[in-house]
Design a protein around this motif. Structure first.
Motif, PDB file in Angstrom:
ATOM      1  N   THR A 311     -38.748-130.384  14.349  1.00 22.19           N
ATOM      2  CA  THR A 311     -38.406-131.132  15.574  1.00 22.19           C
ATOM      3  C   THR A 311     -37.869-130.209  16.658  1.00 22.19           C
ATOM      4  O   THR A 311     -37.988-130.506  17.848  1.00 22.19           O
ATOM      5  CB  THR A 311     -37.357-132.213  15.268  1.00 22.19           C
ATOM      6  OG1 THR A 311     -36.167-131.612  14.754  1.00 22.19           O
ATOM      7  CG2 THR A 311     -37.883-133.225  14.264  1.00 22.19           C
ATOM      8  N   ASP A 314     -39.927-128.659  19.793  1.00 21.48           N
ATOM      9  CA  ASP A 314     -40.059-129.332  21.097  1.00 21.48           C
ATOM     10  C   ASP A 314     -39.190-128.680  22.170  1.00 21.48           C
ATOM     11  O   ASP A 314     -39.441-128.878  23.368  1.00 21.48           O
ATOM     12  CB  ASP A 314     -39.678-130.808  20.965  1.00 21.48           C
ATOM     13  CG  ASP A 314     -40.669-131.586  20.105  1.00 21.48           C
ATOM     14  OD1 ASP A 314     -41.758-131.063  19.837  1.00 21.48           O
ATOM     15  OD2 ASP A 314     -40.338-132.718  19.691  1.00 21.48           O
ATOM     16  N   ASP A 333     -35.009-136.043  20.715  1.00 22.92           N
ATOM     17  CA  ASP A 333     -35.502-136.159  19.351  1.00 22.92           C
ATOM     18  C   ASP A 333     -35.047-137.442  18.660  1.00 22.92           C
ATOM     19  O   ASP A 333     -35.425-137.705  17.519  1.00 22.92           O
ATOM     20  CB  ASP A 333     -35.093-134.945  18.506  1.00 22.92           C
ATOM     21  CG  ASP A 333     -33.658-134.512  18.743  1.00 22.92           C
ATOM     22  OD1 ASP A 333     -32.923-135.256  19.409  1.00 22.92           O
ATOM     23  OD2 ASP A 333     -33.274-133.428  18.265  1.00 22.92           O
ATOM     24  N   TYR A 336     -37.799-139.725  17.302  1.00 21.33           N
ATOM     25  CA  TYR A 336     -38.349-139.584  15.950  1.00 21.33           C
ATOM     26  C   TYR A 336     -37.723-140.602  15.008  1.00 21.33           C
ATOM     27  O   TYR A 336     -38.412-141.205  14.177  1.00 21.33           O
ATOM     28  CB  TYR A 336     -38.104-138.167  15.425  1.00 21.33           C
ATOM     29  CG  TYR A 336     -38.933-137.097  16.104  1.00 21.33           C
ATOM     30  CD1 TYR A 336     -40.241-136.864  15.720  1.00 21.33           C
ATOM     31  CD2 TYR A 336     -38.397-136.325  17.127  1.00 21.33           C
ATOM     32  CE1 TYR A 336     -41.013-135.881  16.339  1.00 21.33           C
ATOM     33  CE2 TYR A 336     -39.148-135.337  17.751  1.00 21.33           C
ATOM     34  CZ  TYR A 336     -40.453-135.124  17.362  1.00 21.33           C
ATOM     35  OH  TYR A 336     -41.208-134.163  17.989  1.00 21.33           O
ATOM     36  N   PRO A 348     -44.034-133.694  15.311  1.00 21.82           N
ATOM     37  CA  PRO A 348     -43.498-132.859  16.403  1.00 21.82           C
ATOM     38  C   PRO A 348     -44.621-132.368  17.296  1.00 21.82           C
ATOM     39  O   PRO A 348     -45.695-131.989  16.813  1.00 21.82           O
ATOM     40  CB  PRO A 348     -42.835-131.700  15.644  1.00 21.82           C
ATOM     41  CG  PRO A 348     -42.452-132.287  14.329  1.00 21.82           C
ATOM     42  CD  PRO A 348     -43.561-133.240  13.988  1.00 21.82           C
ATOM     43  N   THR A 367     -29.970-135.789  12.993  1.00 22.92           N
ATOM     44  CA  THR A 367     -30.988-134.756  13.194  1.00 22.92           C
ATOM     45  C   THR A 367     -31.008-133.781  12.022  1.00 22.92           C
ATOM     46  O   THR A 367     -32.073-133.396  11.539  1.00 22.92           O
ATOM     47  CB  THR A 367     -30.728-134.002  14.508  1.00 22.92           C
ATOM     48  OG1 THR A 367     -30.709-134.938  15.597  1.00 22.92           O
ATOM     49  CG2 THR A 367     -31.805-132.964  14.758  1.00 22.92           C
ATOM     50  N   SER A 418     -28.795-131.220  18.326  1.00 24.21           N
ATOM     51  CA  SER A 418     -30.044-131.951  18.535  1.00 24.21           C
ATOM     52  C   SER A 418     -30.668-131.465  19.835  1.00 24.21           C
ATOM     53  O   SER A 418     -29.986-130.897  20.694  1.00 24.21           O
ATOM     54  CB  SER A 418     -29.777-133.463  18.617  1.00 24.21           C
ATOM     55  OG  SER A 418     -29.082-133.792  19.799  1.00 24.21           O
ATOM     56  N   ASN A 419     -31.965-131.658  19.969  1.00 24.77           N
ATOM     57  CA  ASN A 419     -32.664-131.189  21.169  1.00 24.77           C
ATOM     58  C   ASN A 419     -32.037-131.729  22.443  1.00 24.77           C
ATOM     59  O   ASN A 419     -31.826-131.007  23.417  1.00 24.77           O
ATOM     60  CB  ASN A 419     -34.136-131.603  21.110  1.00 24.77           C
ATOM     61  CG  ASN A 419     -34.905-130.864  20.028  1.00 24.77           C
ATOM     62  OD1 ASN A 419     -34.401-129.930  19.426  1.00 24.77           O
ATOM     63  ND2 ASN A 419     -36.121-131.309  19.766  1.00 24.77           N
TER      64      ASN A 419
END
Length: 449
Positions: A311, A314, A333, A336, A348, A367, A418-419
């Protein structure tokens, strides 16, 4: 049920670590404030959910219904271990329990950025941007009559939101540093004006979290700027109790405003609105805690469907404009996890345009778990603790750095592995730098600000 409450007790004990090992008597030392927020947000949600499972989203409950208490206990256990890992990494990253405090330089010195003129300038920039946002949303009257459409009304207003949040954040940081170091009445009035303005602009769009984070930011900046701020004593405990009660009342008022959906609805059905708001208060606590997301992630993802770190790929396109790259995957994310609750797993790299934009932010716990189970949670927790320590150490060594303060506040109050949160951290730093450059450019034209 007993196992669940033991897990909640364990979670609370893990978050007591900073209060046990730190020599500093400051109540709001950043790591202590971090622990307080964890307990105050999560523990009430854990207790509510353990006694009233009906507050859990149906798509989540269907996954854990066969043994709900055992599933909830596992989630809380994972969260407790994650926090313990964060604190272990935090202290071990700087070589000891109290070595961070030894990095503190003597006294904070105010820079030109903390002048009265700079605070007024930042408030003016933020207010002008907010006025433009109101006009773009259809006007103040239209907005207050359509609060439930706040997300739709803000669509496409990202640049304005960026300017507003950066300007008001820096105005509050500058005013707080003046209050913490000078303590004069004018500085106090500036801080009051900056906070009320920032809170009002957030609340008009039905927001709650931004105002709470702004308040926590003020407390943290004061703690960083003055080591004598909010030491542990009876007077300060009473002050904190009043502050906590005020925050609850604020959230209650915003809930009533959002439920009313208009000023007419607020005046005509006030009694019913209060009753409705009381019923939804538990839902608010649960939504703030993300307990649904954590419960789902830690019980749905197994060895056969872990993402194994994919993930984070990204992130490589996170700052590319979607207008230039039509196949850009989502930055958030949490999509997801939301997709998994709907019955399918996203790969992803799936273009954001092909995804239903309804996110359940996984944060560090969710995550980490969806990528590698408990191992992923512990690895992610270690990274968070390491970054918290390095950010705080930097702010101690460079107490006059405004960008450093923005970094440390964002780390302790908003950062997760996390993103979405990584991008938010980078964006906050970029926003602070751009506003600082704008101020310096304006000062050349208007040297009195």
């Amino acid at each position: 049920m007993i196992a669940t409450y033991l897990a909640i007790f364990m979670f609370t004990l893990c978050n007591a670590v900073p209060f046990v090992v730190e020599r500093s008597k400051q109540i709001f030392q950043p790591i202590k404030l971090y622990a307080c927020v964890q307990v105050l947000i999560m523990v009430p949600a854990m207790i509510i959910v353990s006694n009233y499972p009906e507050y859990i989203q149906p798509s989540v409950f269907s996954v854990v219904a066969s043994d709900f208490q055992a599933s909830l206990t596992w989630t809380i256990f994972c969260y407790a271990l994650m926090n313990l890992t964060i604190y272990t990494a935090y202290y071990s990253s700087v070589g000891g329990f109290n070595s961070l405090e030894s990095l503190r330089r003597s006294r904070v010195h105010l820079t030109e950025f903390e002048s009265i003129g700079s605070v007024i300038f930042l408030l003016a920039v933020g207010t002008l941007a907010f006025y433009a946002k109101i006009k773009a949303s259809g006007g103040l009257e239209f907005l207050m009559s359509n609060v439930s459409r706040r997300v739709e009304l803000q669509s496409g207003l990202g640049p304005l939101n960026f300017i507003i949040s950066s300007s008001y954040l820096l105005a509050n940081v500058a005013a707080t540093r003046r209050v913490a170091t000078k303590g004069d009445v004018i500085s106090g009035l500036l801080l009051f004006s900056a906070f009320i303005t920032g809170a009002a602009t957030s609340s008009l769009f039905g927001g709650r979290k931004d105002t709470l984070q702004l308040l926590l930011t003020i407390i943290m900046v004061a703690s960083l700027s003055n080591p004598k701020f909010m030491r542990f004593n009876i007077k300060n405990i009473l002050v904190l109790s009043v502050l906590y009660a005020s925050v609850i009342l604020y959230y209650f008022a915003v809930l009533i405003y959002r439920n009313a959906n208009s000023l007419d609805g607020l005046t005509e059905n006030f009694q019913n609105l209060v009753s409705m708001t009381l019923d939804s208060y538990s839902s608010l606590i649960i939504s703030l805690s993300y307990i649904d997301t954590y419960l789902f992630a830690t019980n749905f993802f197994k060895w056969d469907n872990f993402y194994l770190g994919r993930t984070f790929i990204d992130l490589t396109t996170a700052f590319l404009p979607s207008s230039l790259y039509e196949f850009k995957p989502p930055v958030d994310d949490g999509l997801y996890i939301r997709a998994a609750t709907l019955g399918y797993l996203l790969e992803p790299g799936t273009p954001a345009a092909d995804i239903v934009h309804n996110s359940w932010p996984g944060e560090t716990l969710g995550t980490g778990y969806m990528n590698a189970g408990l191992a992923g949670v512990l690895i992610s927790g270690w990274f968070v603790g390491y970054l918290l320590a390095k950010g705080y150490a930097y702010s101690m060594k460079n107490p006059d750095s405004i960008v450093g303060i923005v970094i440390v506040c964002n780390l302790f109050l908003n950062f997760e592995m996390s993103n979405l949160r990584i991008v938010n951290l980078i964006s906050s730093v970029i926003g602070a730098i751009l506003v600082l450059l704008l101020y310096k450019a304006a000062r050349r034209v208007l040297p009195f600000i």
